[in-house]
Design a protein around this motif. Structure first.
Motif, PDB file in Angstrom:
ATOM      1  N   SER A   1       0.933  -1.220   0.156  1.00 47.86           N
ATOM      2  CA  SER A   1      -0.166   0.582   0.111  1.00 47.86           C
ATOM      3  C   SER A   1       0.464   1.156   0.036  1.00 47.86           C
ATOM      4  O   SER A   1       0.375   3.005  -0.430  1.00 47.86           O
ATOM      5  CB  SER A   1      -0.702  -0.225   0.845  1.00 47.86           C
ATOM      6  OG  SER A   1      -0.384   0.167   2.399  1.00 47.86           O
ATOM      7  N   THR A   2       1.769   1.346   0.746  1.00 48.18           N
ATOM      8  CA  THR A   2       2.650   2.561   0.943  1.00 48.18           C
ATOM      9  C   THR A   2       3.779   2.739  -0.418  1.00 48.18           C
ATOM     10  O   THR A   2       4.212   3.440  -1.021  1.00 48.18           O
ATOM     11  CB  THR A   2       4.121   2.791   2.021  1.00 48.18           C
ATOM     12  OG1 THR A   2       4.490   0.874   1.771  1.00 48.18           O
ATOM     13  CG2 THR A   2       3.293   2.269   3.054  1.00 48.18           C
TER      14      THR A   2
ATOM     15  N   ASP B   1       2.870   1.804  -3.872  1.00 46.41           N
ATOM     16  CA  ASP B   1       2.317   2.769  -4.917  1.00 46.41           C
ATOM     17  C   ASP B   1       1.861   1.163  -5.661  1.00 46.41           C
ATOM     18  O   ASP B   1       2.524   0.587  -6.894  1.00 46.41           O
ATOM     19  CB  ASP B   1       2.761   3.615  -5.925  1.00 46.41           C
ATOM     20  CG  ASP B   1       2.188   4.056  -6.067  1.00 46.41           C
ATOM     21  OD1 ASP B   1       0.788   4.008  -6.232  1.00 46.41           O
ATOM     22  OD2 ASP B   1       2.585   4.860  -7.439  1.00 46.41           O
TER      23      ASP B   1
ATOM     24  N   ARG C   1       2.307   7.477   8.901  1.00 41.64           N
ATOM     25  CA  ARG C   1       2.439   7.729   7.490  1.00 41.64           C
ATOM     26  C   ARG C   1       0.173   6.969   7.500  1.00 41.64           C
ATOM     27  O   ARG C   1      -0.344   8.425   7.119  1.00 41.64           O
ATOM     28  CB  ARG C   1       2.862   6.883   6.720  1.00 41.64           C
ATOM     29  CG  ARG C   1       1.676   6.875   4.671  1.00 41.64           C
ATOM     30  CD  ARG C   1       2.186   5.690   3.755  1.00 41.64           C
ATOM     31  NE  ARG C   1       1.722   6.112   3.246  1.00 41.64           N
ATOM     32  CZ  ARG C   1       2.000   5.754   1.474  1.00 41.64           C
ATOM     33  NH1 ARG C   1       3.179   6.465   1.162  1.00 41.64           N
ATOM     34  NH2 ARG C   1       1.715   6.001   0.807  1.00 41.64           N
ATOM     35  N   ALA C   2       0.186   6.620   8.154  1.00 44.05           N
ATOM     36  CA  ALA C   2      -1.671   6.323   7.909  1.00 44.05           C
ATOM     37  C   ALA C   2      -1.805   7.327   9.162  1.00 44.05           C
ATOM     38  O   ALA C   2      -3.349   7.895   8.364  1.00 44.05           O
ATOM     39  CB  ALA C   2      -1.992   4.841   9.107  1.00 44.05           C
TER      40      ALA C   2
ATOM     41  N   ASP D   1      -1.817  10.632   6.467  1.00 40.71           N
ATOM     42  CA  ASP D   1      -3.750  10.639   6.081  1.00 40.71           C
ATOM     43  C   ASP D   1      -4.714  10.932   6.125  1.00 40.71           C
ATOM     44  O   ASP D   1      -5.651  11.435   5.688  1.00 40.71           O
ATOM     45  CB  ASP D   1      -3.067   8.903   5.419  1.00 40.71           C
ATOM     46  CG  ASP D   1      -2.361   8.539   4.304  1.00 40.71           C
ATOM     47  OD1 ASP D   1      -1.256   9.557   3.838  1.00 40.71           O
ATOM     48  OD2 ASP D   1      -1.529   7.768   4.353  1.00 40.71           O
TER      49      ASP D   1
ATOM     50  N   GLY E   1      -5.263  13.768   6.388  1.00 39.79           N
ATOM     51  CA  GLY E   1      -5.348  14.872   5.230  1.00 39.79           C
ATOM     52  C   GLY E   1      -4.099  15.063   4.514  1.00 39.79           C
ATOM     53  O   GLY E   1      -4.281  16.677   4.041  1.00 39.79           O
ATOM     54  N   GLN E   2      -3.520  14.837   5.174  1.00 39.65           N
ATOM     55  CA  GLN E   2      -2.052  15.592   5.399  1.00 39.65           C
ATOM     56  C   GLN E   2      -0.553  14.846   4.310  1.00 39.65           C
ATOM     57  O   GLN E   2       0.099  14.672   4.373  1.00 39.65           O
ATOM     58  CB  GLN E   2      -1.005  15.295   6.760  1.00 39.65           C
ATOM     59  CG  GLN E   2      -1.949  16.397   7.357  1.00 39.65           C
ATOM     60  CD  GLN E   2      -0.859  18.257   6.917  1.00 39.65           C
ATOM     61  OE1 GLN E   2       0.113  18.360   6.695  1.00 39.65           O
ATOM     62  NE2 GLN E   2      -2.887  18.813   7.110  1.00 39.65           N
ATOM     63  N   SER E   3      -1.240  14.170   3.078  1.00 44.17           N
ATOM     64  CA  SER E   3      -0.984  12.620   2.678  1.00 44.17           C
ATOM     65  C   SER E   3      -0.131  13.654   1.709  1.00 44.17           C
ATOM     66  O   SER E   3       0.808  12.717   0.838  1.00 44.17           O
ATOM     67  CB  SER E   3      -2.212  12.099   1.692  1.00 44.17           C
ATOM     68  OG  SER E   3      -2.918  11.436   2.441  1.00 44.17           O
ATOM     69  N   GLN E   4       0.529  15.014   1.528  1.00 42.60           N
ATOM     70  CA  GLN E   4       1.654  15.444   1.235  1.00 42.60           C
ATOM     71  C   GLN E   4       2.732  15.637   1.582  1.00 42.60           C
ATOM     72  O   GLN E   4       3.554  15.983   1.342  1.00 42.60           O
ATOM     73  CB  GLN E   4       1.277  16.767   0.510  1.00 42.60           C
ATOM     74  CG  GLN E   4       1.710  17.584   1.886  1.00 42.60           C
ATOM     75  CD  GLN E   4       0.602  17.587   2.427  1.00 42.60           C
ATOM     76  OE1 GLN E   4      -0.253  17.022   3.095  1.00 42.60           O
ATOM     77  NE2 GLN E   4       0.495  18.395   3.656  1.00 42.60           N
TER      78      GLN E   4
ATOM     79  N   ARG F   1       5.417  14.016   2.554  1.00 44.68           N
ATOM     80  CA  ARG F   1       5.956  12.560   2.760  1.00 44.68           C
ATOM     81  C   ARG F   1       7.730  12.457   2.451  1.00 44.68           C
ATOM     82  O   ARG F   1       8.540  11.662   2.467  1.00 44.68           O
ATOM     83  CB  ARG F   1       5.831  12.253   0.403  1.00 44.68           C
ATOM     84  CG  ARG F   1       4.181  11.747   0.822  1.00 44.68           C
ATOM     85  CD  ARG F   1       4.367   9.956   1.093  1.00 44.68           C
ATOM     86  NE  ARG F   1       3.168   9.065   0.842  1.00 44.68           N
ATOM     87  CZ  ARG F   1       2.003   9.991   1.862  1.00 44.68           C
ATOM     88  NH1 ARG F   1       2.139   9.991   2.897  1.00 44.68           N
ATOM     89  NH2 ARG F   1       1.126   9.117   2.237  1.00 44.68           N
TER      90      ARG F   1
END
Lengths: 445, 493, 445, 493
Positions: free
Chosen positions: C175-176, C178, D144-145, D148, D151-154, D156
């Motif tokens: 999932s991480t 892609d 990461r979860a 997400d 709403g902070q999926s940017q 990275r």
């Protein structure tokens, strides 16, 4: 068969080299009538799994000491053995080595024996110790035989408090050797009387402390009297942990000290293997039975260890040997030595103190029960209880209640049906003692 | 790298075991308290572990390679046996628990007895003896008790072949017998003429102690006749069972006229030797001797089992007790596990493989070494030192050179009946590959010895943890324990 | 404290050498507010005996597999492990060694890994295998990630019969990254459908055989289709013993084979540690995750072994590594290898045959019970049973009768409440099967 | 002596396991039978035993001596832990048995969690990760979860110091992050200016991965500030717990602002490393992350315990499952046994002794070797190779020469921030005596290096089971499995 590396091709090729037609040719010297025609009437080979199951079932038919409140002693003691001990003695290099006859490739065994001998000497307060005997009882018997050799006298006095099995083993060995054993009266409180029996005919006097009833005996006056009559004092113990709390026999003038070492490093094992300890004064060393390990140097001048003074032993001296002993209790020595190395002075003393406290607590508890009286004035971790019922019935009744409550004296020697030996070590918890109390009350009421 | 002694690593104040603080109750020691330092060093657990792991690596062991000590039967020690021996119903049972709580342990003893008696075709077995020599004592005491019971107390002479293990004469003497040595015949067996002569018109012979196969690795062809002669002379036949590994499942001592034989569970039935013990020496007894068996023993009691622990009753004729408790339970479990694992088929096969391996070695070395006696051998091959004549290498040197080849030496200088004896017992545990490598090494050593490299043999071993050790020095000035070094400060002054 | 060799004298002397007044000086870089003022709120140190008792009590609160008739599988299998295996892996030199980064003093570990890799390659029918992964499920996840690297495509098809835990672990990792995972419908009898989903976007197709329901899948046609579309076939197994009886994935065209090795040499351990097996074709080896041991020579020209191709690994390549894996399952590899060395070809095949026979017998027995139907057409030692009651209730009811009767599919994935996975290995005796039959009849009636 | 490979000892027809004969039932394999030979060699049990015992002796191990690998925490492995791990209620329990039959196992997990959370002052712990790197994955996936979910999926970008373990950047990438390296300051710690710069006006920072004490063996003095900065920037703080042995009982990560940290049970809590595993990497999680913990986990269910195994409900936010079953039970038992043995007092003392031992080594070698960074260290001492300048000896040579002194070398060439790094971690398990011997050996090696004996360093090791191995050759032409030799007969023609 999983243990046999040869296969049929190998066997065929090897017979060819030998020049034999079949394996039967190699058994040609066996008289015809003694050659088995068929397999012996026993089951065929089985898988490891099948055997494990069989043995696990057998094992489950006994009540193990660790599974219940447990208070048996009388020569075999339940102590907690650190996991390190059993791990180390199972190392291939210790477990599957033979007697160290080739010292260059046996220093592991030899050095640990040297450490063992030193520890035993320190513990008993003696000059030297051997590399072990089968167990305490056979060590005791050998000590009496040795005393005859040393003193050239043949009368041995066995104290009434000597463990009856030790006395019996000694009598068995001595009976064939023209050694007279003074009669004994195995009851509590009579050990001091041995002093009156010592005279110039006495080769040795054998006194156990703590004795089989748990009573601690003052050895010094007995040693003094014995020495006055050129007799040896053989001091006996069955619980090595006791020597962490009470005076060593060496301090009290013993000439030979024998005892059972099982309590340190070795499990109960239903009575064997255990490990006999044997120590004496320096001047008696060449009359000692059993193996001895000594220090020396190798061709490079490095310190190393060898079996030594073997001119005492059967494989060199044959019929002139000090004993017929060959196999000792090597792996149990190692277990003893590792356990003792972990303990050290400080640990042994604390362990002894905990044992004594547990026993004192138990004695108070039992004294508070109707129908049970503690007989002892002194004791270490074991004492004698006088019951209002036969002790064998009491222990069976306790066992039904899930408590192993001690050893009836009548298991050791006939008579004394009302006496029970009760032992508490560091493994007896408060709850265990409480469970014993409850069960004993019920049984005696 | 030298490993220090624990006395040089630990101190009396350190400990590797955590115990709760004592509460400080009043003492019931009656003034017998031990005072002062005992001097026992304590090591932390990691120090202890490291000390003994390092020490262990200085040992050779059957798990590392062939251990061809003749007369010692160094075979594979299965770990299943170790696992079984540690099951709580065997390892953690007290010898004097109520009988109702040890039925499994007694049953195991009963089963072991059944296997041993069946393999021997003998009607009884005394389990208590704690080693081979103790088993000898058991058998000889039973013989003595029987003689005494029959009013034959004048019978105190025991015949022992000169090739016998040292334990045999030592045991006889320890039982109050005298030893009369029988010479060997030219083929390494009992000299029958000499034997007959010793038995002639005598009423003082108690019996014979005979190893079979004997210590030359040979089956005593005349064994049945020997038994008959002894019996006819009013004596009993004690068989030293040290070499039973050559017979199990193929020959039963009971069929040979044996009256008593000890069985080394730690040899034949593979309980590990542990650097010198513990062993176990159950002794099978004939009809003539079985009533004299030592205490205690297991008997049926309805559908339960019980122990006979006191004289009288079932044990009216018993010669007494040999030791505390019931013998070597830890060895019983291992031996029974071993026997059941093999089964009657595997035990027979093991015997055959043991004999085959020995003969393979003998045949493969016969052209370069000197086989002591002609013909095939049983489970061990005996060489003498004739092949080393004029090489300047003796048996000891040869043995020490084997160490540098990565092997444990064979038994040397025993039996005494051949000069510079080398007694090789490979056991059934060796594969053909291992034997071939061993044979190759031996052949190359012989070659080197004959090529005049005596000096290098005298130096051996050089690849062992230690060089040759000075045994004379050890015996002349025995140092049998560690003592603290003289105080350095004082020494410096 | 038994594990700490320093005493107060030592500590004092060492602080002097360092030039620190107290141990606190050494923690001076810790921010004031984060320095603990007192001991953490946890019990103080305890004796070995006290801890053994505590743990033995905890242990006794679970029902061990060996103590009852036992039929659970679903990714973890109960087999008899020879005592030799556990003895050898406990040798200090294996147990307490680190990863073999210094090959000159690590040949024991390295050579046994080389043997392990070869055995796994032979067992799976592949060219090469690595030195193990954490377990089968993580090996599966890593294989999918590897397939993306190899094919530069990112769609993975997971067959419906893939163990749901393996699918979940793969989905988590993927999932991480892609990687798209095709949807699955975890029910028996649907694995062949994967063939229809393979197309040019497919990076890999992941098929388990025997699958989680026990069904044996024909991998060859799937491999063929996958290869046609330049996709990799990742074959999965959860029971290594099965490969002693059924065709290897390698013979059927698999590109990567991953599986769980626990069934050989490693106990159930409540799910861990187990040992992940990972094998592939020769041409993929440089994309493989995990450690690899390779043969080389030393300065004397002697054969020896080293860890190799470590430029794939994180400690050299950091963010460019094929995986973040560092620790593997070394000691379990050793256990696997020893068990396999004892078995050999002949032993493994016989063991597999005995497993299959036990399962066939059990399937016949269960088919004869009202309310239970064996779903499988094919199986090795495990199969799926359709019950007339919810499987979770059935296994709890069986447990109360002293039988551990299998794994409900609903433990693995939601739904399928009526399906039970039942496994019989060589450890299931006739009596065990009979006990199961009796209990199941009672529960279902 | 070289040990052959099992393939050169056994044959496919031999077996070391006795199994009953199959009865020959009909097959349900559906035509998928395996045909032909697999090629797996079988060895008899004695051959197997000997093979692996011999092999084992070619290993160095903590039970043989100091194993001062920096960052690896090679401490004493108590055998009590091995004993406990083998208790049937832990070792012989299936992961999918009915919950009512595994209450003891779940309780143990619960107790372990309590200890770990208390020592860390963190509100949650995920037990399943199967090793340190797996724990890193767990923590980073939770981050990461959480991002997400917010709403902070940017976000990275993950900051990683250049001194980090290789697993850190590899893990970040495996979780789909990009790695941004932070340089070290002159005192071996995070360069705060560089850090601030990287955080300035960014909304793509997911967090930082920081080891503390760091891989230079130094406590990150500014750690609280670092945590504040990261949090202020909207990111999370992942702490690599590899060096937790320097803190246990004295510093709690939760008090430093950590959001996630894995704990290597096989380092800090002494489950044996086993030649490379298995390990276990439970990961403690902050309030911010705890809802995202992976499946499965243990929860209370009245007075019982149960497992949450599926998504939804208690696990609504879980990032999923990381592996089959519940993690490394075998390590949990050992670690809990270890922690209870030490207790809070013993754990603190162990930490102090570990730090003391490292500083003692650093102080004792500071005059002859070059300490990488000034000041006291934590539980490991870092040296660089300046002291070897112009000697012709490099770090590798120095390490190999340590082998001839009887020691396992320290970690070399890591961390990357100092040249020719030598990272020495003695742990608390070493006595002062062992350390003194080690220091003495190191000093004499330095002396020899400076005396121009470079050539002998290049030859090292010579007293090891093998000489230096050709790693280049292994990588260039990988031989990763045994293959049968070409038929000798053919070769001869």
């Amino acid at each position: 068969m999983r243990y046999l590396p040869l296969n049929e091709n190998d066997r065929k090729a090897m017979l060819d080299v030998i020049g034999a037609d079949s394996i039967d040719d190699l058994f040609q010297d066996v008289p015809e009538k003694a050659r088995l025609k068929a397999l012996v009437d026993l089951p065929k080979h089985q898988s490891e799994q099948a055997i494990e199951r069989h043995m696990a079932k057998l094992s489950a038919k006994s009540v193990s000491a660790g599974s219940v409140p447990f208070f048996c002693g009388a020569g075999a003691y339940k102590h907690h053995i650190p996991a390190t001990v059993d791990h180390l003695i199972q190392r291939s290099e210790f477990l599957t080595a033979y007697t160290p006859y080739q010292p260059e490739i046996s220093q592991g065994t030899l050095q640990s024996l040297f450490e063992f001998q030193t520890q035993v000497a320190l513990l008993t307060g003696m000059d030297v110790a051997n590399a072990s005997m089968y167990d305490g009882s056979t060590a005791c018997a050998e000590a009496v035989v040795m005393a005859k050799r040393v003193t050239r006298k043949s009368r041995a006095i066995l104290a009434p408090g000597l463990h009856p099995h030790y006395a019996a083993a000694t009598q068995t060995l001595a009976s064939t050797l023209d050694i007279q054993i003074d009669e004994r009266d195995c009851r509590p409180g009579r050990d001091d009387h041995v002093i009156d029996h010592i005279n110039d005919d006495t080769a040795c006097v054998v006194v156990q402390s703590p004795n089989v009833f748990g009573e601690i005996i003052d050895l010094a006056p007995i040693a003094e009297k014995a020495h006055k009559h050129k007799a040896l004092l053989i001091a006996v113990f069955t619980e090595p942990v006791a020597l962490g709390a009470i005076k060593s026999p060496g301090e009290q003038g013993a000439d030979i000290v024998v005892g059972e070492g099982q309590g340190l490093g070795v499990g109960l094992n239903f009575g064997g293997p255990h490990v006999g300890l044997f120590a004496c004064t320096k001047k008696l060393v060449r009359q000692m039975p059993g193996r001895l390990c000594g220090e020396t140097v190798d061709a490079n001048g490095e310190r190393g260890f060898v079996l030594t003074l073997s001119t005492r032993e059967q494989h060199i001296r044959r019929e002139k040997a000090t004993s017929n002993i060959c196999t000792n209790s090597g792996l149990c020595c190692l277990a003893f030595t590792i356990h003792m190395s972990l303990l050290g002075d400080a640990g042994l003393k604390r362990l002894a103190a905990l044992n004594h406290e547990a026993a004192c607590h138990l004695a108070d508890v039992i004294d508070g029960i109707d129908g049970a009286d503690v007989v002892n004035e002194t004791f270490f971790n074991e004492f004698t209880v006088k019951l209002n019922k036969p002790a064998t019935e009491v222990v069976e009744a306790l066992a039904e209640k899930g408590v192993l409550g001690g050893v009836p004296v009548s298991r050791l020697t006939e008579g004394n049906e009302d006496l029970l030996l009760v032992c508490a070590t560091e493994t007896a918890s408060e709850e265990d003692i409480h469970a014993f109390e409850t069960a004993l009350k019920e049984v005696l009421s | 790298q030298a490993v220090k002694l624990i006395f040089e690593v630990g101190t009396p104040r350190r400990t590797g075991i955590d115990l709760p603080e004592p509460k400080g109750r009043a003492s019931r020691l009656g003034g017998h308290e031990r005072k002062g330092e005992i001097g026992l060093p304590g090591l932390s657990e990691p120090e202890t572990m490291r000390h003994y792991v390092r020490l262990s690596q200085k040992n050779y062991a059957i798990d590392l390679g062939i251990y061809p000590l003749g007369s010692c039967t160094m075979k594979h020690n299965p770990r299943l046996n170790e696992k079984v021996a540690r099951m709580p119903g065997f390892a953690d049972v007290h010898p004097l628990q109520p009988i109702s709580t040890v039925q499994g342990a007694l049953e195991l003893m009963e089963q072991l007895s059944h296997w041993l008696m069946t393999l021997c075709n003998m009607p009884a077995v005394a389990l208590t003896p704690k080693a081979g020599a103790h088993g000898e004592l058991c058998g000889m005491m039973a013989i003595r008790a029987r003689l005494d019971a029959d009013g034959q107390s004048q019978r105190r002479r025991v015949l022992v072949p000169e090739s016998a293990h040292g334990t045999n004469p030592a045991t006889a003497v320890q039982c109050g017998f005298t030893v009369d040595e029988i010479p060997a015949s030219g083929d390494g067996r009992v000299n029958m003429d000499a034997l007959r002569e010793k038995l002639e018109k005598s009423d003082d012979v108690a019996g014979i102690m005979l190893t079979n196969p004997n210590t030359c690795g040979l089956f005593e062809r005349d064994i049945v006749e020997i038994a008959d002669l002894i019996h006819a002379a009013g004596g009993y036949f004690y068989c030293d069972g040290a070499n039973f590994n050559a017979l199990v499942g193929r020959v039963r001592p009971g069929d040979l006229g044996v009256d008593a034989m000890h069985i080394n569970l730690h040899k034949t039935f593979s309980t590990p030797h542990g650097g010198g013990g513990p062993g176990s020496g159950p002794t099978v007894l004939s009809d003539a001797l079985k009533d004299f068996a030592p205490l205690p023993f297991v008997v049926k009691d309805g559908d339960k089992l019980k122990l006979v622990e006191h004289e009288g009753g079932d044990a009216a004729a018993s010669f007494g007790r040999m030791c505390a408790f019931h013998g070597q339970m830890g060895m019983y479990t291992r031996a029974l596990t071993y026997m059941m694992s093999h089964g009657s088929d595997g035990l027979k096969q093991a015997t055959e493989d043991a004999v085959l391996n020995a003969n393979y070695i003998q045949a493969s070395l016969a052209d370069v070494m000197t086989v002591a006696f002609k013909g095939t051998c049983m489970h061990e091959a005996l060489f003498d030192d004739r092949f080393l004549k004029d090489t300047g290498v003796d048996t000891l040197d040869f043995a020490k050179a084997m160490i540098d080849e990565g092997y444990h030496p064979m038994t040397m200088y025993f039996p005494l009946v051949v000069h510079g004896a080398m007694l090789i017992e490979p056991t059934e545990s060796e594969s053909k590959g291992e034997l071939d490598r061993f044979i190759q090494s031996m052949r190359s050593l012989v070659e080197r010895a004959k090529a005049g490299e005596a000096e290098s043999f005298k130096q051996a071993p050089v690849y062992a943890p230690m060089r040759r050790l000075d045994e004379t020095r050890a015996a002349r000035n025995p140092v049998l324990r560690w003592t603290p070094p003289a105080d350095n400060a004082e020494a410096a002054e």
